[in-house]
Design a protein around this motif. Sequence first.
Motif, PDB file in Angstrom:
ATOM      1  N   ILE A  91       0.978  -0.609  -8.651  1.00 37.57           N
ATOM      2  CA  ILE A  91       0.890  -1.112  -7.289  1.00 37.57           C
ATOM      3  C   ILE A  91       0.877  -2.629  -7.317  1.00 37.57           C
ATOM      4  O   ILE A  91       0.054  -3.243  -8.013  1.00 37.57           O
ATOM      5  CB  ILE A  91      -0.363  -0.587  -6.562  1.00 37.57           C
ATOM      6  CG1 ILE A  91      -0.483   0.926  -6.727  1.00 37.57           C
ATOM      7  CG2 ILE A  91      -0.345  -0.983  -5.096  1.00 37.57           C
ATOM      8  CD1 ILE A  91       0.713   1.697  -6.235  1.00 37.57           C
ATOM      9  N   ALA A  97       0.847  -1.191   0.000  1.00 34.95           N
ATOM     10  CA  ALA A  97       0.000   0.000   0.000  1.00 34.95           C
ATOM     11  C   ALA A  97       0.884   1.244   0.000  1.00 34.95           C
ATOM     12  O   ALA A  97       1.723   1.408   0.891  1.00 34.95           O
ATOM     13  CB  ALA A  97      -0.906   0.003   1.226  1.00 34.95           C
ATOM     14  N   SER A 120       2.582   4.773   0.550  1.00 33.43           N
ATOM     15  CA  SER A 120       2.572   5.718   1.665  1.00 33.43           C
ATOM     16  C   SER A 120       1.961   7.037   1.205  1.00 33.43           C
ATOM     17  O   SER A 120       1.912   7.347   0.009  1.00 33.43           O
ATOM     18  CB  SER A 120       3.991   5.963   2.167  1.00 33.43           C
ATOM     19  OG  SER A 120       4.753   6.656   1.183  1.00 33.43           O
ATOM     20  N   GLU A 146       2.391   9.070  -2.487  1.00 31.30           N
ATOM     21  CA  GLU A 146       1.267   9.535  -3.293  1.00 31.30           C
ATOM     22  C   GLU A 146       1.331  11.048  -3.515  1.00 31.30           C
ATOM     23  O   GLU A 146       1.035  11.543  -4.612  1.00 31.30           O
ATOM     24  CB  GLU A 146      -0.050   9.142  -2.629  1.00 31.30           C
ATOM     25  CG  GLU A 146      -0.305   7.636  -2.667  1.00 31.30           C
ATOM     26  CD  GLU A 146      -1.663   7.262  -2.110  1.00 31.30           C
ATOM     27  OE1 GLU A 146      -2.128   7.967  -1.186  1.00 31.30           O
ATOM     28  OE2 GLU A 146      -2.248   6.268  -2.584  1.00 31.30           O
TER      29      GLU A 146
END
Length: 364
Positions: free
Chosen positions: A363, A243, A245, A249
């Motif tokens: 991702i 995921a 951070s 982003e």
Amino acid sequence: MSSLSDQRLAALRERMAATGTDLVAIGPSSHMIYLAGLDPHGDERPVMLLVAPGHAGFLMPALNVDSARQKTDLPFFPWRDDDGPDAALADLLKASDLPANPSVVIDETMRADFALLLLDALPGASRRFTDDTVGFLRARKDDAEYRLLKASAVLNDKAAQAGFDALKPGITEEEVAAVIRDVYKAAGASPVFTSICFAGNGAFPHHHTGQTQLKAGDAVLIDIGGRLDGYPSDMTRVGYFGAPSEEFEKVYAVVESAVQAALAAAKPGVTAKMIDKAARDVITEAGYGDCFPHRTGHGLGIDIHEPPYMTATSETVLDEGMVFSIEPGIYLPGKFGLRLEEIVILRADGAEILSEMPRDAVIR
């Protein structure tokens, strides 16, 4: 000689007339590949292509003549090791029929001893480099070059996707690079560079791929290029293993905005420094100006780095057919680096991106 070489020599002579150039001297380089389709063996033996308004010919070591003859029908002025090149060069210059004190363009990539050999044989000559002659022509890609660059870019998309698809816990940067190189080789292309950066390694703009292992929470930067049918590719994409951070982003959004700003600024008639400014202003306004230490882009053609250069000081006026990168980045030591790179060709209405791979962070 191929019709393409005929066309390019004719175009060069038009530029020579426009720039008051009496002689263009090209060493064994990408300039020679562009003009004559010839890539002779380069060592300490002088070899050069001399182009004058009414004549073009090669100074060529005799032991390379038979091999080189397969690529061109331009005349050779051969010389043997036991004679040296001086007499052959004198014959070539005589055939070139130069005026007194000629204006000579020297290939900036030529060995210094080759260039001095020529200039010593032309006392009184003025000299400059190829920016407004061969460089001018090479900066403006024709349709055939566009098609080759486009095909190379699409293959690079496939290679980058394979690299991201290979990500798994414990895999090393070098193992990902090997997957990418295999994609090039399977397509008949050759790998040129594979910069795979995990975590903090991405904060080094020119990281050397190594044995760092991937772990959860690592950012990933993949900057790769291969050469297909003589023309290279170059692209950078980023991703995150796990995921992302909040900081990743945030930085991603800034860099993506910088790319979009540079793309919007890229139009014929604009100076190259305005492309750099468009990207840099976005990053600076977001508070990361000190974290963007390099130029925004470089030209791409036969060479991966060639004019024009998107720097803060470049006054080069962009023109249709120019191909260059847009690649702003933000580098946070000890954390990650984030760079997004597109290769574009300039059209009348703006920049056309060669890649077909989205810039979205991947991702995994």
